[in-house]
Scaffold this active site. Structure first.
Site, PDB file in Angstrom:
ATOM      1  N   LYS A 262       0.832  -1.210   0.000  1.00 39.49           N
ATOM      2  CA  LYS A 262       0.000   0.000   0.000  1.00 39.49           C
ATOM      3  C   LYS A 262       0.860   1.251   0.000  1.00 39.49           C
ATOM      4  O   LYS A 262       0.586   2.211  -0.735  1.00 39.49           O
ATOM      5  CB  LYS A 262      -0.932  -0.018   1.216  1.00 39.49           C
ATOM      6  CG  LYS A 262      -2.018  -1.081   1.147  1.00 39.49           C
ATOM      7  CD  LYS A 262      -2.773  -1.221   2.462  1.00 39.49           C
ATOM      8  CE  LYS A 262      -3.790  -2.358   2.376  1.00 39.49           C
ATOM      9  NZ  LYS A 262      -4.512  -2.569   3.655  1.00 39.49           N
TER      10      LYS A 262
ATOM     11  N   GLN B 261      -4.662  -1.592   9.769  1.00 42.20           N
ATOM     12  CA  GLN B 261      -4.530  -2.871   9.078  1.00 42.20           C
ATOM     13  C   GLN B 261      -5.145  -3.993   9.916  1.00 42.20           C
ATOM     14  O   GLN B 261      -4.799  -4.165  11.075  1.00 42.20           O
ATOM     15  CB  GLN B 261      -3.059  -3.174   8.785  1.00 42.20           C
ATOM     16  CG  GLN B 261      -2.827  -4.450   8.011  1.00 42.20           C
ATOM     17  CD  GLN B 261      -3.408  -4.407   6.613  1.00 42.20           C
ATOM     18  OE1 GLN B 261      -3.294  -3.403   5.925  1.00 42.20           O
ATOM     19  NE2 GLN B 261      -4.028  -5.489   6.194  1.00 42.20           N
TER      20      GLN B 261
ATOM     21  N   ASP C 278     -10.773   2.803   4.310  1.00 43.35           N
ATOM     22  CA  ASP C 278     -11.154   1.387   4.219  1.00 43.35           C
ATOM     23  C   ASP C 278     -12.659   1.232   4.036  1.00 43.35           C
ATOM     24  O   ASP C 278     -13.136   0.162   3.639  1.00 43.35           O
ATOM     25  CB  ASP C 278     -10.720   0.634   5.484  1.00 43.35           C
ATOM     26  CG  ASP C 278      -9.431  -0.154   5.270  1.00 43.35           C
ATOM     27  OD1 ASP C 278      -9.098  -0.436   4.104  1.00 43.35           O
ATOM     28  OD2 ASP C 278      -8.771  -0.487   6.265  1.00 43.35           O
TER      29      ASP C 278
END
Length: 314
Positions: A69, A113, A136
């Site tokens: 990422k 994460q 997200d």
């Protein structure tokens, strides 16, 4: 005569060999688009988009995902940082970090994460991220807006599947779609995108969607998948979907990421939820693992970060 028969047999055997959808290629297209948009955004005198990623613990897979990422963000001109915290961090301490970053005006996008250590409630953590920075798309506000067909930050994996479908030109209107897996971060948002009205604020696919899960008996699962025009598999079960479970020409999108031992070499290998080698001989379209949904998920995360920087939602 024998050669003609052999030729016909070869044509028949290749008739439904799938078109392999390269997620890697599509992701590069999206990254080029995002990079161009970032440059235009900066030319208008705006701040460079910034992504903050919180990584808890030492899970090797999580570290790899975060590394990918950050690398992708750099490629498109988005600045980024990784905030490392030990697996022993308390939930209260983690929520405090999120609170500070949510209020920090220099942070455009923020994510934690997953997965997190067992002593931390993931739902509480997802809801602690400011919804306008929630790249997200896991905050309850973003999920709620998604379910109401309103403009929202869409979970990156679901957005990746939707983008694959659109960019590949797969028809969804009135089609039968089966989503294998009902997770709130993947299966559910994919289902919402595909079944909802294409005329709404956040257009959907107007498909008839069936959701199956771990308690769906195998024979029932097969009866559903054999009728499906599109099958999206996000169950976390290696090679769950086999060729006898699909109809000829169906589109198969494999979200699964499973690490298994190669029976020949003994080394760890990455496979999806679909028996790729077998199914590609019968499907019309198929995504590989790796190189399918994975790189597209990262690309859509970058797109979400730019959207958050522009404050296009909320």
């Amino acid at each position: 005569m024998e050669k003609r028969i052999e030729g016909l047999q070869e044509m028949i055997s290749c008739r439904f060999k799938a078109h392999v959808i390269s997620g890697t290629k599509l992701a590069k297209e999206i990254q080029r688009e995002v990079q161009k948009d970032v440059e235009s955004w900066l030319c208008l005198g705006n701040k460079r988009p910034h992504l903050s990623v919180i990584l808890v613990g030492d899970n090797p897979a999580s570290h790899t995902y975060v590394k990918n990422k950050i690398k992708a963000a750099t490629t498109v001109g988005i600045s980024s940082e990784v905030i490392l915290r030990p697996s022993s961090i308390s939930q209260e301490e983690l929520l405090d970090v999120l609170s500070k970053l949510s209020r920090d005006s220099s942070v455009s996008g923020l994510l934690v994460q997953l997965p997190l250590p067992e002593h931390i409630n993931e739902r509480d953590v997802c809801n602690a991220v400011a919804p306008e920075k929630d790249v997200d798309g896991f905050h309850i506000v973003n999920i709620g807006r998604l379910c109401l067909d309103q403009s929202s930050i869409i979970p990156a994996t679901a957005a990746a599947v939707w983008e694959i479908i659109k960019r590949t030109g797969l028809e969804t209107f009135g089609k039968n779609v089966v989503v294998v897996g009902r997770s709130k971060n993947v299966g559910m948002p994919i289902s919402m995108l595909l079944h909802s009205d294409g005329r709404h604020e956040r257009p959907g696919g107007d498909a008839t969607v069936t959701i199956t899960h771990r308690y769906t008996p195998k024979d029932q699962l097969k009866s559903h998948t054999k009728k499906a025009d599109i099958i999206i598999v996000a169950a976390g079960i290696p090679k769950l979907i086999t060729a006898d479970m699909i109809k000829e020409g169906a589109a198969i999108i494999d979200v699964g990421i499973n690490h298994i031992e190669d029976p020949v070499t003994g080394k760890t290998m990455l496979v999806g939820d679909v028996d790729y080698e077998e199914v590609k001989e019968k499907a019309g379209f198929i995504t590989p693992v790796p190189g399918g949904v994975g790189p597209m998920t990262v690309a859509m995360l970058l797109k979400n970060t730019l959207m958050a920087a522009k404050n296009l939602v909320h």
